[in-house]
Design an enzyme around this catalytic site. Structure first.
Site, short mmCIF file in Angstrom:
data_model
loop_
_atom_site.label_atom_id
_atom_site.label_comp_id
_atom_site.label_asym_id
_atom_site.label_seq_id
_atom_site.Cartn_x
_atom_site.Cartn_y
_atom_site.Cartn_z
N ASN A 140 0.96 -1.10 0.08
CA ASN A 140 0.17 0.16 -0.03
C ASN A 140 0.83 1.19 -0.13
OD1 ASN A 140 -1.74 1.99 0.57
ND2 ASN A 140 -2.51 0.80 2.25
N ARG A 156 -2.47 -2.30 -3.66
CA ARG A 156 -3.85 -1.50 -3.29
C ARG A 156 -3.73 -0.14 -4.13
NH1 ARG A 156 -5.57 2.50 1.66
NH2 ARG A 156 -7.71 2.60 0.81
N HIS A 187 -12.83 2.70 0.16
CA HIS A 187 -12.81 1.67 1.24
C HIS A 187 -13.28 0.17 0.88
CE1 HIS A 187 -12.14 5.03 4.31
NE2 HIS A 187 -10.94 4.75 3.97
N PHE A 239 -8.03 10.67 16.84
CA PHE A 239 -9.11 10.70 17.66
C PHE A 239 -9.05 10.40 19.18
CE2 PHE A 239 -13.54 10.35 17.98
CZ PHE A 239 -14.15 10.82 16.82
N GLU A 277 -7.70 -5.41 5.49
CA GLU A 277 -7.59 -5.31 4.07
C GLU A 277 -6.58 -5.99 3.51
OE1 GLU A 277 -8.09 -1.10 5.36
OE2 GLU A 277 -8.87 -0.51 3.27
P1 AMP Z 1 -7.05 3.91 10.96
O1 AMP Z 1 -7.13 4.92 9.83
O2 AMP Z 1 -7.94 2.72 10.76
O3 AMP Z 1 -5.78 3.39 11.42
O4 AMP Z 1 -7.59 4.54 12.32
C1 AMP Z 1 -6.91 5.73 13.01
C2 AMP Z 1 -7.64 6.36 13.87
O5 AMP Z 1 -8.07 5.32 14.95
C3 AMP Z 1 -6.82 7.39 14.56
O6 AMP Z 1 -7.55 8.63 14.62
C4 AMP Z 1 -6.69 7.05 16.03
O7 AMP Z 1 -6.62 7.87 16.89
C5 AMP Z 1 -7.78 6.14 16.12
N1 AMP Z 1 -7.80 5.14 17.23
C6 AMP Z 1 -6.86 4.15 17.38
N2 AMP Z 1 -7.03 3.76 18.52
C7 AMP Z 1 -8.11 4.36 19.46
C8 AMP Z 1 -8.62 4.41 20.56
N3 AMP Z 1 -8.16 3.50 21.38
N4 AMP Z 1 -9.71 5.14 20.79
C9 AMP Z 1 -9.78 6.10 20.01
N5 AMP Z 1 -9.57 6.26 18.61
C10 AMP Z 1 -8.59 5.18 18.42
#
Ligand code: AMP
Length: 404
Positions: A14, A95, A184, A287, A388
């Site tokens: 990716n 990807r 996605h 987040f 994925e």
């Molecule tokens: P992804 O793009 O799927 O890797 O997701 C990334 C997002 O997931 C980021 O904004 C992280 O802050 C959030 N994230 C990962 N672990 C947690 C958690 N325990 N609580 C809240 N948000 C999370």
């Protein structure tokens, strides 16, 4: 090591503009053999985090480009006695974000396919060029391994016309391939199939709302395994509020910023894609940091969180109506898998619609798919970790299997 330690496995790649994520895995056994991330490619601060069969190495030092990154990754494998070019790798699965109107199946990459991916780059200027650089870099070093492109848009190719068509001058839309493609797709497809498996139900019987909430975020309405709507559009900018992207926004804002603020189209593109969303509203796109600041009573974080939830709930309501009957609502990706509060808040107060989350189940942290609704909830609510890489590896393998 004399045996071929990655025999029959797939290298999943990716490639982003300055990053390269990879995994080597066996699609049949689901065993992950290696996993890694090269970051800040092209800068002096590049680093590679490489994990191989239980041990991790971090390599720091400049990587001029993706070719240099792939070469460095292959050397890390070599240090563990693995010659990736000669170890029986079955395929490379790349990807590719945008398949445009041309690609809606996993596709063996040859010169013509490469040219077509290049031709549709204007539809995804932030993503497809980087994907192509990854394809070229890997192909140069592993020329004998078949390479397969798996498109993020593919799952949504057959969206009903009412959901995929913008209310735009039809001739202009047609000439410039302006339609809603959705993204996605690999994740939405994998997760919606997994739900059927977890519930022991036939996929064709299930109506689902899938919430892929990561740094990028999208939602889909899936009826009997086929998507009937999704929140992302011609590009991955439309729909939900994201880490750094606006999601839905009145196109009139573009005219205002161009005419009144004198911003160029490139400035606005960067503003909407990189400086907006949660980051734009409260300064954080992670987040966890947003939630911590909400907890601490920070007003801008509270507003950002409310805007995020408001958009989510608006689409959940819309998809309930579109589906008519909802059997499952499923959360996936970084936020969806980990943030119990987001799951609880996005479905709060919906008992009247047969949607009830069980607080204790929702609080459980686990890497496994799980049901988090109450026994009485008419709609089953689940958390299903997306994968994925596994989905890409399986699809790449299918294509290679079909290759004469
Ligand atoms: P992804 O793009 O799927 O890797 O997701 C990334 C997002 O997931 C980021 O904004 C992280 O802050 C959030 N994230 C990962 N672990 C947690 C958690 N325990 N609580 C809240 N948000 C999370």
């Amino acid at each position: 090591m004399s045996e071929a330690p990655i025999d029959g496995s797939v290298l999943v790649v990716n490639a982003g503009s300055s990053s390269l994520k990879y995994q080597v895995l066996h699609p049949a056994t689901e065993e992950v053999i290696a996993d890694g991330l090269a970051e800040q490619i092209g800068e002096s601060t590049s680093r590679i985090k490489h994990w191989y069969r239980g041990h991790e190495v971090v390599l720091e030092g400049p990587l001029a480009d993706h070719d240099a990154a792939i070469a460095a990754v292959l050397e890390l494998f070599a240090a563990d006695g693995v010659d990736v070019a000669d170890s029986g790798l079955a395929a490379v699965g790349h990807r590719v974000v945008h398949g445009g109107r041309s690609f809606f199946e996993p596709t063996l990459i040859d010169d013509a396919v490469r040219s077509e991916i290049e031709r549709i780059c204007p539809l995804a200027p932030l993503h497809n060029p980087a994907n192509l650089v990854g394809i070229d870099a890997v192909t140069a070093l592993l020329p004998a391994v078949p390479a397969v492109a798996i498109f993020d848009t593919a799952f949504f190719h057959d969206l009903p016309a009412a959901a995929s068509t913008y209310a735009l001058d039809a001739a202009v839309a047609d000439e410039y391939a302006v339609r809603r493609y959705g993204f996605h797709g690999t994740s939405h497809e994998y997760v919606s199939r997994k739900v059927a498996e977890v519930l022991g139900r036939d996929l064709t019987e299930l109506n689902q709302i899938v919430l892929h909430l990561g740094n990028g975020a999208s939602m889909s309405a899936v009826a009997g395994g086929k998507p009937i709507d999704t929140t992302m559009g011609m590009t991955p900018l439309e729909g939900l509020v994201m880490g750094t992207r606006t999601g839905d926004i009145d196109a009139g804002v573009v005219f205002q910023l161009a005419r009144v603020a004198g911003m160029s189209i490139d400035d606005i593109d960067t503003l909407f894609n990189k400086r907006s969303g949660l980051k734009g509203m409260c300064g954080e796109n992670d987040f966890r940091a947003v939630l911590q600041r909400v907890e601490a009573g920070d007003e801008s974080a509270k507003l950002a969180y409310e805007v995020y939830l408001h958009r989510l709930r608006r689409y959940i309501g819309a998809y309930m109506i579109e589906l008519g009957r909802v059997d499952a609502i499923v959360f996936t990706a970084g936020v969806g898998e980990n943030a119990a509060q987001v799951r609880a808040d996005s479905l709060a107060g919906l008992a009247g619609y047969g949607i009830e989350i069980d607080a204790d189940r929702n609080a459980i942290r686990s890497p496994d798919p799980r049901v988090i609704s109450t026994a009485d909830s008419k709609v089953t609510v689940l958390v299903v970790p997306t994968n994925e890489e596994l989905a890409i590896a399986r699809q790449a393998m299918e294509v290679v299997g079909q290759t004469p």
